[in-house]
Write an enzyme that holds these catalytic residues in place. Structure first.
Site, PDB file in Angstrom:
ATOM      1  N   LEU A  62       4.668  -2.984   6.474  1.00  0.00           N
ATOM      2  CA  LEU A  62       4.343  -2.779   7.889  1.00  0.00           C
ATOM      3  C   LEU A  62       5.442  -3.279   8.825  1.00  0.00           C
ATOM      4  CD1 LEU A  62       0.517  -3.543   8.207  1.00  0.00           C
ATOM      5  CD2 LEU A  62       1.680  -1.348   8.535  1.00  0.00           C
ATOM      6  N   GLU A  63       6.258  -4.196   8.362  1.00  0.00           N
ATOM      7  CA  GLU A  63       7.321  -4.738   9.202  1.00  0.00           C
ATOM      8  C   GLU A  63       8.593  -3.880   9.188  1.00  0.00           C
ATOM      9  OE1 GLU A  63       4.242  -7.325   8.653  1.00  0.00           O
ATOM     10  OE2 GLU A  63       5.556  -6.916   6.948  1.00  0.00           O
TER      11      GLU A  63
ATOM     12  N   CYS B 179       6.907  -1.509  -1.376  1.00  0.00           N
ATOM     13  CA  CYS B 179       5.870  -1.063  -2.297  1.00  0.00           C
ATOM     14  C   CYS B 179       4.501  -1.483  -1.769  1.00  0.00           C
ATOM     15  CB  CYS B 179       6.115  -1.679  -3.674  1.00  0.00           C
ATOM     16  SG  CYS B 179       4.914  -1.168  -4.917  1.00  0.00           S
TER      17      CYS B 179
ATOM     18  N   ILE C 202       0.622  -1.356  -3.251  1.00  0.00           N
ATOM     19  CA  ILE C 202      -0.226  -1.086  -4.412  1.00  0.00           C
ATOM     20  C   ILE C 202      -1.682  -1.181  -3.985  1.00  0.00           C
ATOM     21  CG2 ILE C 202      -0.885  -1.831  -6.734  1.00  0.00           C
ATOM     22  CD1 ILE C 202       1.967  -2.941  -7.064  1.00  0.00           C
TER      23      ILE C 202
ATOM     24  N   THR D 262      -9.589  -3.310  -1.278  1.00  0.00           N
ATOM     25  CA  THR D 262     -10.025  -3.145   0.107  1.00  0.00           C
ATOM     26  C   THR D 262      -9.323  -1.961   0.753  1.00  0.00           C
ATOM     27  OG1 THR D 262      -8.304  -4.553   1.062  1.00  0.00           O
ATOM     28  CG2 THR D 262     -10.317  -5.653   0.281  1.00  0.00           C
TER      29      THR D 262
ATOM     30  N   HIS E  61      -7.234  -2.085   3.028  1.00  0.00           N
ATOM     31  CA  HIS E  61      -5.911  -2.500   3.497  1.00  0.00           C
ATOM     32  C   HIS E  61      -4.799  -1.565   3.004  1.00  0.00           C
ATOM     33  CE1 HIS E  61      -3.029  -5.301   5.163  1.00  0.00           C
ATOM     34  NE2 HIS E  61      -2.380  -5.328   4.012  1.00  0.00           N
TER      35      HIS E  61
ATOM     36  N   ASN F 149      12.786   7.366   3.349  1.00  0.00           N
ATOM     37  CA  ASN F 149      11.583   6.569   3.104  1.00  0.00           C
ATOM     38  C   ASN F 149      11.420   6.297   1.612  1.00  0.00           C
ATOM     39  OD1 ASN F 149       9.084   5.391   2.916  1.00  0.00           O
ATOM     40  ND2 ASN F 149       8.009   6.932   4.113  1.00  0.00           N
TER      41      ASN F 149
END
EC number: 2.5.1.78
Length: 151
Positions: A50-51, A74, A76, A80, A82, A107
């Site tokens: 996300l960063e 990565c 995985i 949840t 997330h 990407n």
């Protein structure tokens, strides 16, 4: 050296370190592809996928000018929701930078079900997604230059 005078691309690799060993394998593939193309590169690390888009956006505002970017990391699947958030939002943010800021980005963020799938994609002697991401960035840099954006 001014960017306009450079013959070879100058690339920033942004590597998420959440899965360190997998990230190392992705990085090896990316570096190998960039060296093969005789591109210069810098590498920075961030905590997670996300960063990565934020780091690219910060770098784009910097005095150092990059022709393109390689995003490596990565994600995985866990137990949840997330996984979906990180996978979808990191990809969407990279696409937003590509389209709205006209950045050349390869990407190489893996989105997989398990560690075995991650290793299959990360290893240079297997699917080499790090190398593929670097090659994609180089391709987009060339395409961008072809259409006259020599920034």
């Amino acid at each position: 050296m001014m960017k306009e005078m450079r013959k070879k691309p100058h690339v920033l690799i942004v590597e998420a370190r959440f899965y360190e060993k997998i990230s190392d394998a992705l990085l090896k593939g990316a570096v190998s592809a960039l060296q093969k193309a005789e591109a210069s590169y810098d590498t920075i690390t961030v905590p997670g996928a996300l960063e990565i888009p934020a780091a690219i956006a910060f770098a784009e505002q910097n005095k150092i000018s990059y022709d393109g970017y390689v995003a490596l990391g990565c994600v995985i699947r866990g137990e949840t929701y997330h996984f979906e958030i990180v996978a979808n939002d990191s990809c969407r943010a990279l696409m937003d930078l590509t389209v709205h800021k006209r950045l050349a980005i390869g990407n190489g963020i893996l989105t997989v079900e398990n560690e075995e799938q991650a290793w299959e994609r990360a290893k240079q002697d297997d699917k080499n997604k790090g190398g593929f991401a670097a090659e994609a960035a180089l391709c987009m840099i060339a395409l961008k230059k072809r259409f006259g954006d020599n920034r």
